[in-house]
Design a protein around this motif. Structure first.
Motif, PDB file in Angstrom:
ATOM      1  N   GLY A  18       0.595  -1.288  -0.008  1.00 23.32           N
ATOM      2  CA  GLY A  18       0.122   0.021  -0.242  1.00 23.32           C
ATOM      3  C   GLY A  18       0.828   1.541  -0.076  1.00 23.32           C
ATOM      4  N   THR A  19       1.838   1.293   0.846  1.00 25.29           N
ATOM      5  CA  THR A  19       2.729   2.784   0.949  1.00 25.29           C
ATOM      6  C   THR A  19       3.519   2.511  -0.085  1.00 25.29           C
ATOM      7  N   ALA A  20       3.968   1.491  -0.481  1.00 26.29           N
ATOM      8  CA  ALA A  20       4.786   1.432  -1.813  1.00 26.29           C
ATOM      9  C   ALA A  20       4.298   2.015  -2.970  1.00 26.29           C
ATOM     10  N   TYR A  21       2.951   1.639  -3.268  1.00 24.17           N
ATOM     11  CA  TYR A  21       2.240   2.081  -4.450  1.00 24.17           C
ATOM     12  C   TYR A  21       1.913   3.518  -4.329  1.00 24.17           C
ATOM     13  N   PHE A  22       1.752   3.958  -2.924  1.00 17.67           N
ATOM     14  CA  PHE A  22       1.749   5.386  -2.776  1.00 17.67           C
ATOM     15  C   PHE A  22       3.041   6.200  -3.190  1.00 17.67           C
ATOM     16  N   ALA A  23       4.047   5.813  -2.783  1.00 17.61           N
ATOM     17  CA  ALA A  23       5.299   6.413  -3.215  1.00 17.61           C
ATOM     18  C   ALA A  23       5.528   6.344  -4.884  1.00 17.61           C
ATOM     19  N   LEU A  24       5.278   5.281  -5.367  1.00 17.43           N
ATOM     20  CA  LEU A  24       5.273   5.162  -6.939  1.00 17.43           C
ATOM     21  C   LEU A  24       4.152   6.198  -7.591  1.00 17.43           C
ATOM     22  N   LEU A  25       2.997   6.148  -7.152  1.00 14.19           N
ATOM     23  CA  LEU A  25       1.823   7.022  -7.598  1.00 14.19           C
ATOM     24  C   LEU A  25       2.240   8.524  -7.510  1.00 14.19           C
ATOM     25  N   LEU A  26       2.801   8.854  -6.195  1.00 12.58           N
ATOM     26  CA  LEU A  26       3.452  10.178  -6.033  1.00 12.58           C
ATOM     27  C   LEU A  26       4.382  10.648  -6.840  1.00 12.58           C
ATOM     28  N   LEU A  27       5.341   9.667  -7.188  1.00  8.66           N
ATOM     29  CA  LEU A  27       6.293  10.073  -8.155  1.00  8.66           C
ATOM     30  C   LEU A  27       5.769  10.345  -9.499  1.00  8.66           C
ATOM     31  N   ALA A  28       4.959   9.549 -10.003  1.00 14.04           N
ATOM     32  CA  ALA A  28       4.182   9.601 -11.111  1.00 14.04           C
ATOM     33  C   ALA A  28       3.791  10.889 -11.505  1.00 14.04           C
ATOM     34  N   CYS A  29       2.629  11.113 -10.256  1.00 18.45           N
ATOM     35  CA  CYS A  29       2.052  12.562 -10.415  1.00 18.45           C
ATOM     36  C   CYS A  29       2.898  13.851 -10.414  1.00 18.45           C
ATOM     37  N   TRP A  30       3.962  13.653  -9.628  1.00 22.00           N
ATOM     38  CA  TRP A  30       4.969  14.869  -9.597  1.00 22.00           C
ATOM     39  C   TRP A  30       5.472  15.037 -10.873  1.00 22.00           C
ATOM     40  N   ARG A  31       5.881  13.979 -11.740  1.00 20.91           N
ATOM     41  CA  ARG A  31       6.630  13.973 -12.895  1.00 20.91           C
ATOM     42  C   ARG A  31       5.725  14.571 -13.992  1.00 20.91           C
ATOM     43  N   TRP A  32       4.382  13.813 -13.919  1.00 23.24           N
ATOM     44  CA  TRP A  32       3.702  13.607 -15.533  1.00 23.24           C
ATOM     45  C   TRP A  32       2.513  15.031 -15.176  1.00 23.24           C
ATOM     46  N   THR A  33       2.175  15.371 -14.069  1.00 24.61           N
ATOM     47  CA  THR A  33       0.846  16.187 -14.062  1.00 24.61           C
ATOM     48  C   THR A  33       1.088  17.618 -14.859  1.00 24.61           C
ATOM     49  N   GLY A  34       2.319  18.188 -14.720  1.00 24.04           N
ATOM     50  CA  GLY A  34       2.734  19.322 -15.781  1.00 24.04           C
ATOM     51  C   GLY A  34       2.444  18.995 -16.962  1.00 24.04           C
ATOM     52  N   VAL A  35       3.230  17.815 -17.374  1.00 22.83           N
ATOM     53  CA  VAL A  35       2.917  17.384 -19.028  1.00 22.83           C
ATOM     54  C   VAL A  35       1.439  17.230 -19.373  1.00 22.83           C
ATOM     55  N   ASN A  36       0.570  16.799 -18.758  1.00 22.31           N
ATOM     56  CA  ASN A  36      -0.480  16.429 -19.290  1.00 22.31           C
ATOM     57  C   ASN A  36      -1.509  17.683 -19.310  1.00 22.31           C
ATOM     58  N   MET A  37      -1.040  18.499 -18.066  1.00 25.47           N
ATOM     59  CA  MET A  37      -1.742  19.667 -18.149  1.00 25.47           C
ATOM     60  C   MET A  37      -1.574  20.551 -19.196  1.00 25.47           C
ATOM     61  N   LEU A  38      -0.261  20.648 -19.815  1.00 32.17           N
ATOM     62  CA  LEU A  38      -0.046  21.542 -21.113  1.00 32.17           C
ATOM     63  C   LEU A  38      -0.723  20.784 -22.092  1.00 32.17           C
ATOM     64  N   TYR A  39      -0.912  19.456 -22.318  1.00 34.86           N
ATOM     65  CA  TYR A  39      -1.858  18.822 -23.153  1.00 34.86           C
ATOM     66  C   TYR A  39      -3.066  19.440 -23.287  1.00 34.86           C
ATOM     67  N   PHE A  40      -3.860  19.451 -22.057  1.00 28.72           N
ATOM     68  CA  PHE A  40      -5.257  19.879 -21.865  1.00 28.72           C
ATOM     69  C   PHE A  40      -5.226  21.276 -22.570  1.00 28.72           C
ATOM     70  N   LEU A  41      -4.072  22.113 -21.798  1.00 24.31           N
ATOM     71  CA  LEU A  41      -4.275  23.730 -22.309  1.00 24.31           C
ATOM     72  C   LEU A  41      -4.205  23.917 -23.896  1.00 24.31           C
ATOM     73  N   SER A  42      -3.418  22.982 -24.448  1.00 28.65           N
ATOM     74  CA  SER A  42      -3.539  23.146 -25.769  1.00 28.65           C
ATOM     75  C   SER A  42      -5.155  22.837 -26.452  1.00 28.65           C
ATOM     76  N   GLY A  43      -5.453  21.934 -25.888  1.00 28.99           N
ATOM     77  CA  GLY A  43      -6.955  21.529 -26.243  1.00 28.99           C
ATOM     78  C   GLY A  43      -8.112  22.809 -25.919  1.00 28.99           C
ATOM     79  N   LEU A  44      -7.926  23.450 -24.615  1.00 26.79           N
ATOM     80  CA  LEU A  44      -8.377  24.565 -24.345  1.00 26.79           C
ATOM     81  C   LEU A  44      -8.433  25.661 -25.433  1.00 26.79           C
ATOM     82  N   LYS A  45      -7.287  25.749 -25.898  1.00 26.77           N
ATOM     83  CA  LYS A  45      -6.919  26.925 -26.792  1.00 26.77           C
ATOM     84  C   LYS A  45      -7.748  26.864 -27.949  1.00 26.77           C
TER      85      LYS A  45
END
Length: 303
Positions: free
Chosen positions: A161-188
């Protein structure tokens, strides 16, 4: 000589041949770096490859996969990671993009840079930092936080449980900004007059988001979902760095690609590893085709 140069010049500048000349580099690279490796992998998956000999074994490698409990664990881990990343890395980046596109947020360029910066950080560095953060020692940042809250330190990376929390936190930390830019381009690409018409009709902010933004962001959402499915199933280096190797306790961090690496690189069983890789490819293609059909991207007939 002049005649030869004239023929070459005529060939290069011909309207019929020019498109093929321009597309040739892509076709060559696609053939050399994708088609050839794929064909080689298919052939190798039916073989038992040893340092000096190669033996044709038919479907034996695939038969072993069906009975391989470690492979089943790796598949389950990869599916769990993929589902968790889809849950967090699609809705939250979309909401952040909507906020960035609104007038509520100031210094938008600064926030975009801050959110995108983790994607520029090497996975090796990111994984090492998170391994230190989630260390089982009392000096690990997460255990320091627990102690500040009056709780005892725990072994974060030794429990699923805690190991996947660490993995998920790492994934969110790395890729949230990238996906946000994808959605920003779609909003434009959304016509602002649609929002103005909705406001005139008395639509609330939520109604505009629900009935205008989300439907018109569908192409971007489908794209982000597609690449997220593949990225989730193909995750390896994050897990490898978080556990400082491919040997997590009870294989709680072992993924399909990690198992491929274990069999192909660590144990030099290239035929078996090729079968693992092909199964991963089939699973990723199957899931993506299903979600493309479900979202209406693939339609039957003339619809």
């Amino acid at each position: 000589m002049k005649k030869k140069q004239g023929v070459i010049h005529k060939f290069m500048y011909s309207q019929k041949t020019a498109p093929y000349v321009f597309v040739l580099p892509f076709l060559l690279s696609f053939t050399i770096f994708w088609i050839y490796p794929l064909c080689s992998t298919v052939i190798m998956s039916f073989q038992n490859i040893k340092p000096a000999t190669t033996e044709w074994v038919g479907f034996e490698n695939y038969g072993k996969l069906l009975k391989d409990s470690v492979f089943h664990t790796a598949v389950g881990n990869s599916f769990l990671y993929m589902i968790l990343t889809l849950i967090f890395l699609i809705p939250f980046p979309m909401l952040f993009a909507v906020l960035m596109d609104s007038r509520m947020v100031k210094a938008k360029g600064l926030w975009k840079a801050i959110l995108y910066m983790p994607a520029l950080t090497s996975v090796v560095i990111s994984g090492t930092l998170f391994r230190l953060m989630f260390s089982e020692y009392r000096t690990g940042q997460m255990n320091v936080l627990l102690q500040a809250l009056g709780m005892e330190p725990i072994s974060w990376l030794k429990m699923k449980g805690t190991a996947y929390f660490a993995l998920l936190l790492l994934a969110c930390w790395r890729w949230t900004g990238v996906n946000m830019l994808y959605f920003l381009s779609g909003l434009k690409a959304i016509d602002t007059s649609l929002y103005e018409s909705a406001s005139i009709d008395g639509a609330t902010t939520w109604q505009k988001f629900r009935y205008v933004t989300i439907p018109l962001l569908k192409p971007t959402t489908v794209y982000v979902c597609t690449i997220s499915v593949y990225a989730g199933l193909a995750m390896f280096l994050e897990s490898f760095m978080l556990w400082a190797g491919n040997g997590s306790p009870k294989n709680i961090g072992l993924t399909i690609v990690g198992y491929l690496y274990r069999r192909g690189i660590e144990k030099m069983q290239m035929g078996y590893a090729s079968a693992v890789g092909l199964v991963l490819l089939i699973i990723a293609l199957f899931i993506n085709v299903i979600q493309l059909i479900a979202t209406g991207t693939f339609k039957r007939g003339d619809d």
